[in-house]
Design an enzyme around this catalytic site. Sequence first.
Site, PDB file in Angstrom:
ATOM      1  N   PRO A  27      31.300  38.283  39.840  1.00 11.53           N
ATOM      2  CG  PRO A  27      30.063  36.437  39.383  1.00 11.53           C
ATOM      3  CD  PRO A  27      31.047  37.349  38.642  1.00 11.53           C
ATOM      4  CB  CYS A  51      30.500  27.672  43.178  1.00 11.21           C
ATOM      5  SG  CYS A  51      30.458  27.946  44.958  1.00 11.21           S
ATOM      6  CE  LYS A  70      33.739  33.450  37.457  1.00  5.95           C
ATOM      7  NZ  LYS A  70      34.480  32.382  38.299  1.00  5.95           N
ATOM      8  CG  ASN A 109      37.934  34.700  36.759  1.00  5.32           C
ATOM      9  OD1 ASN A 109      37.361  33.744  37.737  1.00  5.32           O
ATOM     10  ND2 ASN A 109      38.662  35.943  37.194  1.00  5.32           N
ATOM     11  N   GLY A 110      41.113  34.883  36.382  1.00  8.27           N
ATOM     12  CA  GLY A 110      42.213  34.521  37.323  1.00  8.27           C
ATOM     13  C   GLY A 110      43.469  35.167  37.483  1.00  8.27           C
ATOM     14  CG  ASP A 111      46.202  34.261  39.481  1.00  4.55           C
ATOM     15  OD1 ASP A 111      45.432  34.459  40.330  1.00  4.55           O
ATOM     16  OD2 ASP A 111      46.905  33.640  39.103  1.00  4.55           O
ATOM     17  NE  ARG A 128      41.746  35.202  44.596  1.00  6.82           N
ATOM     18  CZ  ARG A 128      42.708  34.368  44.474  1.00  6.82           C
ATOM     19  NH1 ARG A 128      43.380  34.288  45.813  1.00  6.82           N
ATOM     20  NH2 ARG A 128      43.258  33.865  43.497  1.00  6.82           N
TER      21      ARG A 128
END
Length: 691
Positions: free
Chosen positions: A344, A429, A468, A531-533, A557
């Site tokens: 999201p 967040c 999350k 999650n990440g990179d 991203r």
Amino acid sequence: MEEDSLTAVSEHPLSHSADNGTHFTPQQLVAKAIAPVNPDFLRPPPLRSSSNTLKDATSTANNDGDDKAGPSTLVKEKKSKRQLKRERRQEQKSTRHLCPEIAKTGDVNSCRYSDKCRFSHDIEAFKSQKPADLEGECPFSGAEQLCPYGLACRFAGTHKEGVPAGSSVTLKRCSEMNGLNKDIQKLLWKNKMKFPKADSKLKELGLLGHGKSKLRVKEDKENAVSNDSVVADRTCCSETNNDLDADLEIPVEVPEENGEKEGTFSSDESRPLKKSKSLSSGNFHSDQIDNGACMIDETIGEGHAPIESEVMNDIVLLDSDASLKPHPREKKLIDFRDKLYLAPLTTVGNLPFRRVCKVLGADVTCGEMAMCTNLLQGQASEWALLRRHSSEDLFGVQICGAYPDTVSRAVELIDKECVLDFIDINMGCPIDIVVNKGAGSALLTKPMRMKTVVEAASGIVDTPITIKVRTGYYEGKNRIDSLIADIGNWGASAVTIHGRTRQQRYSKLADWEYINRCSSLAPDSLQVIGNGDVFSYADWNQHKDECPKLATCMIARGALIKPWLFTEIKEQRNWDITSGERLNILKDFVHFGLEHWGSDSKGVETTRHFLLEWLSYTCRYIPVGLLEVVPQRLNWRPPSYFGRDDLETLMSSDSAADWIKISEMLLGKVPDGFSFAPKHKSNAYDRAENG
């Protein structure tokens, strides 16, 4: 792991040599997190600082050298809400805003409000000042329904002739769902919606009414006996903890009725509960989705007349049996294993962008984060974040709230009104406005509240609940490993772990070693998503190989910069995509955007705005054919370079003026005085508020 890009990189690398003539090897550049672009494609150093590029670009909307658009004119007089409302009314009455009903039918007598209508009824005046039609066909030309924008459509010249403009179809092909019914919205405005399942569960947990104080007592006890991981270093981020116990709300004005207090919910159990019906033509059951399309009836229900809001005193969401005894059926399960999961994403993760990612291979999609309280207040803009396209065959929504009462009531309402496969609760967040109200990452400092939020939400619906999180709140104080064994017992089906703390934001590489450790500690019943990179199929393979228990990797991203990443992972290759192929992807987005936001002038400019937001990310992509080391890493800062053709060079620009040029290739010239600055300042690598 490579060295952190933000601590070892120069401000804007422009070549592979230092000022003293020293040349860097590709390996040295990679160590400094500078993209090793082939020297043949590097630009010479510019004569002025690149930091002024974005500022200058926002004042050159049409690139015509008009000084009137300069930064000095951007400071505007602050106006009152009443004055702004009056100006909006006057603008609507101008000939540029034709009445939608007249635009659709072409008949000046079709508007039921006649002279009292707030829009213009002058068709000839509207046509005389309407901008020229755009190239291409109307996005609704292939649909079974007529174009809903009629004369106002920017593709009106391509509309079929010989078909009455006012024709309507009882059954129409629908591509979007999860709309909020107007009658329910009015009840939410008046705080008259009942939530029997949520209230029953909250009462069971001791959290209804005065039970909130019990929750805080539990939290205080837990904080007193817990280790010092939460208390230590609290002063380093004290500004975010000023009022974590305050009610979560982004202030919104809600009409009051009969003296009822804003933000309260009716809990009167004396009234008989009414059996709910499907009230929205945008609501469907999963078994009604067939081959990317669904058939809907514009009536409320077979044999039922539309419900008049004047006689609707109350609507409850559930049957009269509001008890929360264990359901005889097992909870629905969803398998995330090895599926490509699009995260999201704030602003850019809209429905047209998700459709693009579905075409390019995404398996799981999730809507943008929606605030629970805004949903419960009936905000149309917040409910728009829950919209789903029929091509999204595995779809969830993400919500964010600080307390179990708001979250559970939002979950109950969403489960009843929307068609979805799972509900994700955001507990990671990092944005200040969310954290300062006690939601998002702030929940990581209050495990007891995390527990009650998940228990309350999962105990009232069969829809799977996922959460999350980040690794922790304070840097160096990870804490998810101590909670991972309990999260499944709370009722969550899956947990996504973003490998950074709240304080780190996006300023360091994701800690995949910690994600893998949490995954190994998780019970078999709880799916763990990392999650990440993730920016290449090699990254995906590495994370999956290092931890077999990891269900899948969430892509955030990486998908914003190159949405064809999903194709690369499925085909296990580094795609040296051409500029023409990239432009075709942008064309698809524009087509989907016009379908979603509309093909009139307002819809065109809304599509342009979100296209420009997306282009502020895609400019960071470096073509495979230009790199000396493949694949590109997410933390590499690209030097200024030439592409292999003019379009590729244009797409690599970090100037907003060049992004506007690309938008004009797809949506025509921008309006007079147009300017743009990206919402998330994506060209600053440490400030991407997504994922």
